[in-house]
Design a protein around this motif. Sequence first.
Motif, PDB file in Angstrom:
ATOM      1  N   ARG A 115       3.522  -2.789  -3.045  1.00 48.80           N
ATOM      2  CA  ARG A 115       3.988  -2.062  -1.853  1.00 48.80           C
ATOM      3  C   ARG A 115       2.935  -1.970  -0.753  1.00 48.80           C
ATOM      4  NH1 ARG A 115       6.987   3.012  -4.833  1.00 48.80           N
ATOM      5  NH2 ARG A 115       8.261   1.759  -6.220  1.00 48.80           N
TER       6      ARG A 115
ATOM      7  N   LYS B  39       0.582  -2.881   2.363  1.00 47.04           N
ATOM      8  CA  LYS B  39       0.885  -3.676   3.563  1.00 47.04           C
ATOM      9  C   LYS B  39       0.364  -5.098   3.433  1.00 47.04           C
ATOM     10  CE  LYS B  39       1.267  -0.095   7.054  1.00 47.04           C
ATOM     11  NZ  LYS B  39       0.702   0.492   8.262  1.00 47.04           N
TER      12      LYS B  39
ATOM     13  N   ARG C 110       0.138  -6.902   0.840  1.00 49.02           N
ATOM     14  CA  ARG C 110       1.024  -7.667  -0.051  1.00 49.02           C
ATOM     15  C   ARG C 110       2.376  -7.926   0.608  1.00 49.02           C
ATOM     16  NH1 ARG C 110      -0.304  -9.031  -5.700  1.00 49.02           N
ATOM     17  NH2 ARG C 110      -2.507  -8.566  -5.746  1.00 49.02           N
ATOM     18  N   THR C 111       2.937  -6.942   1.297  1.00 52.45           N
ATOM     19  CA  THR C 111       4.259  -7.131   1.884  1.00 52.45           C
ATOM     20  C   THR C 111       4.206  -8.097   3.060  1.00 52.45           C
ATOM     21  OG1 THR C 111       3.951  -5.121   3.208  1.00 52.45           O
ATOM     22  CG2 THR C 111       5.176  -4.891   1.163  1.00 52.45           C
TER      23      THR C 111
END
Length: 141
Positions: A112, A114, A116-117
Amino acid sequence: MAHLSDSPVERARFICIYPAYVNSKKTIAEGRRIAIEKAVPNPTCAEIQDVCEVVGLTTHIENKTFTREGNRDVQFRGRVRVQLKLQDGSPCLAQFPSRKSIMLYIAEMIPRLKTRTQKAGGGEQSVQQGEGGKKGKKKKK
């Protein structure tokens, strides 16, 4: 690292978490300590520290290498010391009574982040998927 003294009592309140403990790319023999379905691919010490500090845990990164890690690159180095217990022996946070509960939380929260997203939403993923499909077709011929 002023909070972390060398006394055994102080050190017992902190646990070590190596990225390999929550890495879905590792086997149990290579050091993974949680179920592969709950693990996250290639976590870093910085990600582990970020997730722990957001929830209010005290952490320190140490420049150590996991004994079962064959790769000695800088990206695979490091461990995170996380404060699990207070001086009286009670958990720092009631939601984390054990080291396993912290590891499961870390693995749940890292995807979750930033960083990674944003990576998952970029063009890199579609390129990798395209390459994977081509490789599969070559093998079938």
